[in-house]
Motif scaffolding. Sequence first.
Motif, PDB file in Angstrom:
ATOM      1  N   UNK A  66      37.578  24.030  18.503  1.00  0.00           N
ATOM      2  CA  UNK A  66      36.466  23.511  17.699  1.00  0.00           C
ATOM      3  C   UNK A  66      37.027  22.826  16.465  1.00  0.00           C
ATOM      4  N   UNK A  67      36.595  21.587  16.224  1.00  0.00           N
ATOM      5  CA  UNK A  67      37.004  20.847  15.035  1.00  0.00           C
ATOM      6  C   UNK A  67      36.075  21.151  13.856  1.00  0.00           C
ATOM      7  N   UNK A  68      36.528  20.829  12.662  1.00  0.00           N
ATOM      8  CA  UNK A  68      35.684  20.959  11.482  1.00  0.00           C
ATOM      9  C   UNK A  68      34.466  20.038  11.617  1.00  0.00           C
ATOM     10  N   UNK A  69      33.304  20.546  11.241  1.00  0.00           N
ATOM     11  CA  UNK A  69      32.096  19.721  11.285  1.00  0.00           C
ATOM     12  C   UNK A  69      31.636  19.353  12.681  1.00  0.00           C
ATOM     13  N   UNK A  70      32.084  20.103  13.688  1.00  0.00           N
ATOM     14  CA  UNK A  70      31.707  19.812  15.077  1.00  0.00           C
ATOM     15  C   UNK A  70      30.735  20.874  15.591  1.00  0.00           C
ATOM     16  N   UNK A  71      29.778  20.433  16.406  1.00  0.00           N
ATOM     17  CA  UNK A  71      28.908  21.366  17.115  1.00  0.00           C
ATOM     18  C   UNK A  71      29.399  21.451  18.558  1.00  0.00           C
ATOM     19  N   UNK A  72      29.952  22.618  18.885  1.00  0.00           N
ATOM     20  CA  UNK A  72      30.448  22.865  20.242  1.00  0.00           C
ATOM     21  C   UNK A  72      29.443  23.744  20.971  1.00  0.00           C
ATOM     22  N   UNK A  73      28.864  23.245  22.050  1.00  0.00           N
ATOM     23  CA  UNK A  73      27.954  24.055  22.862  1.00  0.00           C
ATOM     24  C   UNK A  73      28.767  24.866  23.858  1.00  0.00           C
ATOM     25  N   UNK A  74      28.444  26.146  23.971  1.00  0.00           N
ATOM     26  CA  UNK A  74      29.095  27.032  24.936  1.00  0.00           C
ATOM     27  C   UNK A  74      28.047  27.423  25.971  1.00  0.00           C
ATOM     28  N   UNK A  75      28.238  26.959  27.205  1.00  0.00           N
ATOM     29  CA  UNK A  75      27.233  27.135  28.251  1.00  0.00           C
ATOM     30  C   UNK A  75      27.804  27.930  29.422  1.00  0.00           C
ATOM     31  N   UNK A  76      26.924  28.619  30.104  1.00  0.00           N
ATOM     32  CA  UNK A  76      27.302  29.396  31.278  1.00  0.00           C
ATOM     33  C   UNK A  76      26.159  30.292  31.682  1.00  0.00           C
ATOM     34  N   UNK A  77      26.182  30.760  32.919  1.00  0.00           N
ATOM     35  CA  UNK A  77      25.146  31.653  33.383  1.00  0.00           C
ATOM     36  C   UNK A  77      25.243  32.998  32.676  1.00  0.00           C
ATOM     37  N   UNK A  78      24.167  33.801  32.786  1.00  0.00           N
ATOM     38  CA  UNK A  78      24.240  35.170  32.289  1.00  0.00           C
ATOM     39  C   UNK A  78      25.366  35.905  33.004  1.00  0.00           C
ATOM     40  N   UNK A  79      26.202  36.594  32.239  1.00  0.00           N
ATOM     41  CA  UNK A  79      27.329  37.305  32.825  1.00  0.00           C
ATOM     42  C   UNK A  79      28.565  36.449  32.991  1.00  0.00           C
ATOM     43  N   UNK A  80      28.503  35.183  32.518  1.00  0.00           N
ATOM     44  CA  UNK A  80      29.658  34.289  32.678  1.00  0.00           C
ATOM     45  C   UNK A  80      30.797  34.645  31.732  1.00  0.00           C
ATOM     46  N   UNK A  81      30.493  35.349  30.631  1.00  0.00           N
ATOM     47  CA  UNK A  81      31.529  35.738  29.682  1.00  0.00           C
ATOM     48  C   UNK A  81      31.348  35.162  28.289  1.00  0.00           C
ATOM     49  N   UNK A  82      30.230  34.471  28.033  1.00  0.00           N
ATOM     50  CA  UNK A  82      30.009  33.843  26.722  1.00  0.00           C
ATOM     51  C   UNK A  82      29.990  34.881  25.598  1.00  0.00           C
ATOM     52  N   UNK A  83      29.180  35.921  25.778  1.00  0.00           N
ATOM     53  CA  UNK A  83      29.060  36.933  24.728  1.00  0.00           C
ATOM     54  C   UNK A  83      30.378  37.663  24.512  1.00  0.00           C
ATOM     55  N   UNK A  84      31.101  37.939  25.597  1.00  0.00           N
ATOM     56  CA  UNK A  84      32.400  38.596  25.464  1.00  0.00           C
ATOM     57  C   UNK A  84      33.357  37.733  24.658  1.00  0.00           C
ATOM     58  N   UNK A  85      33.352  36.441  24.928  1.00  0.00           N
ATOM     59  CA  UNK A  85      34.252  35.519  24.235  1.00  0.00           C
ATOM     60  C   UNK A  85      33.965  35.492  22.736  1.00  0.00           C
ATOM     61  N   UNK A  86      32.696  35.413  22.347  1.00  0.00           N
ATOM     62  CA  UNK A  86      32.386  35.343  20.920  1.00  0.00           C
ATOM     63  C   UNK A  86      32.569  36.704  20.247  1.00  0.00           C
ATOM     64  N   UNK A  87      32.473  37.786  21.006  1.00  0.00           N
ATOM     65  CA  UNK A  87      32.771  39.104  20.421  1.00  0.00           C
ATOM     66  C   UNK A  87      34.264  39.253  20.170  1.00  0.00           C
ATOM     67  N   UNK A  88      35.096  38.624  21.004  1.00  0.00           N
ATOM     68  CA  UNK A  88      36.533  38.572  20.731  1.00  0.00           C
ATOM     69  C   UNK A  88      36.779  37.757  19.469  1.00  0.00           C
ATOM     70  N   UNK A  89      36.117  36.597  19.378  1.00  0.00           N
ATOM     71  CA  UNK A  89      36.309  35.707  18.239  1.00  0.00           C
ATOM     72  C   UNK A  89      35.884  36.355  16.931  1.00  0.00           C
ATOM     73  N   UNK A  90      34.761  37.085  16.943  1.00  0.00           N
ATOM     74  CA  UNK A  90      34.229  37.661  15.704  1.00  0.00           C
ATOM     75  C   UNK A  90      34.759  39.062  15.432  1.00  0.00           C
TER      76      UNK A  90
END
Length: 511
Positions: free
Chosen positions: A28-52
């Motif tokens: 992700x670049x500064x000032x960028x809006x990055x959309x993170x898409x995927x089905x339920x259970x694809x791993x989106x929430x897990x990924x952002x829980x790692x990040x945060x």
Amino acid sequence: MAEYLLEMRGIVKEFSGVKAVDGIDLKVRRGEVMALCGENGAGKSTLVKVLSAVYPYGTWDGTILWEGRELKASSIRDTERAGIVIIHQELMLVPQLSVAENIFLGHEPTLPGGLIDFETMYSRAAQLMAEVGMPQIKTALPVSYFGGGQQQLIEIAKALNKNAKLLILDEPSSSLTKSEIDGLLRLIDGLRAKGTACVYISHKLEEVAAIADRVTVIRDGTLVGTAPMADLSVDEIIRMMVGREIKNLYPREPHPVGDVIFEARGITCYDIDNPAHKRVDNVSFTLRHGEILGIAGLIGAGRTELVSALFGAYPGRSEGEIRLDGEVLRISSPRAAVAKGICMVPEDRKHHGIVPQMAIGHNITLSTLPRFAPSLLINEEVELQAMLEEIRRLGIKAGSPALPISSLSGGNQQKAVISKMLMPLPRILILDEPTRGVDVGAKYEIYKLMFELARQGMSIIMVSSELPEILGISDRVLVMGEGQLRGDFINESLTQEKILAAAITQLPLAG
């Protein structure tokens, strides 16, 4: 200065030997809006829980670079100190505290001696609320005074107070009106112009198309690809998400609609806090055998209150008469409704649909336990077979029925709640916002299931804030406004404009 504000490289997160995230990269670049898409259970929430750092450094494999340096955060406080702030789908506000107290919770300004500097706190809170487009808000009022859209902005103000350089928004519009969503997207656009980066997670792909600079798609815990939004269409994002093309999101299937089997007469619900006010005012309608009846209307129109009263779940005083096959039903509780063949999937699955720490399978069989305990002892083998069959039938992505239901993604939790309400074999199924927070692939599966149930003769009442969903699924549409029934339309050549006109007019419109 590093090219990217954030780089996640080869992130792997396992649970009991199962990889929820397997080698994912995100930049992700500064000032960028990055959309993170995927089905339920694809791993989106897990990924952002790692990040945060909900999952701290050392509990996952891979590397996170923040402003060019490796980030080894051991707590959420560490990531927030760095400038990474997440706004969860379920807002983390304390309803009884004021707007200002929520914004500064845990970071209160103090005077010499340690007392809270309320003057500074309220002044700064007012500045922050002006930045997010609410300059007139009274920051001394409790958060409970404000609606969902305003609370979302309070959460963003809270994030800005933490000097967020990267804002992670997880399904931020799931409970917002169209005008509130438009305001949210304008706010994000303004933050982008000031250099704040955003990771925007949403199943509403029209929002993604409107706000994202780039899109990253993940499927089954692995990276599918990243591309500029300008090079993608919504259909291409869907294809990347589900691994197949969905040509028609609303797979309408012909099904016979028979005679009237259910009648609601004069349903009235009184406000809990102000009994002189009616949340639902003398609403009457009918439902036919095998019919899918949509209920539309603006937020606050009384749709949820109406169906809650039918199910015996409205918490305040209600009155009116309901009949099934001509017989007057006395329904004083959800248990009584289920016994009479009426089941309901509630709008708020977190608080009313699941028992979070109970196993997935036990949540599913909760509504029909007597079936598995003919002699007061539960036949666990028979119950397990029923659990596995329901998980298979609804396509619930679960490693084991013994895992807590809270371990599932929101969409898979929703499928489990639907399964629980289908277990009693109801004649009437009420679905209140059945696809809220559900990805496009799971939506398609839920729609297919609804048409199959209708073909088998089940009658369905569906409340939805999504007008395309109402038009794509319903045989007939009721429109509510300010607690009253404003329209009853056969879904033939019906348009969103006609539904909205009925919702806002003071007089009922003919169908």
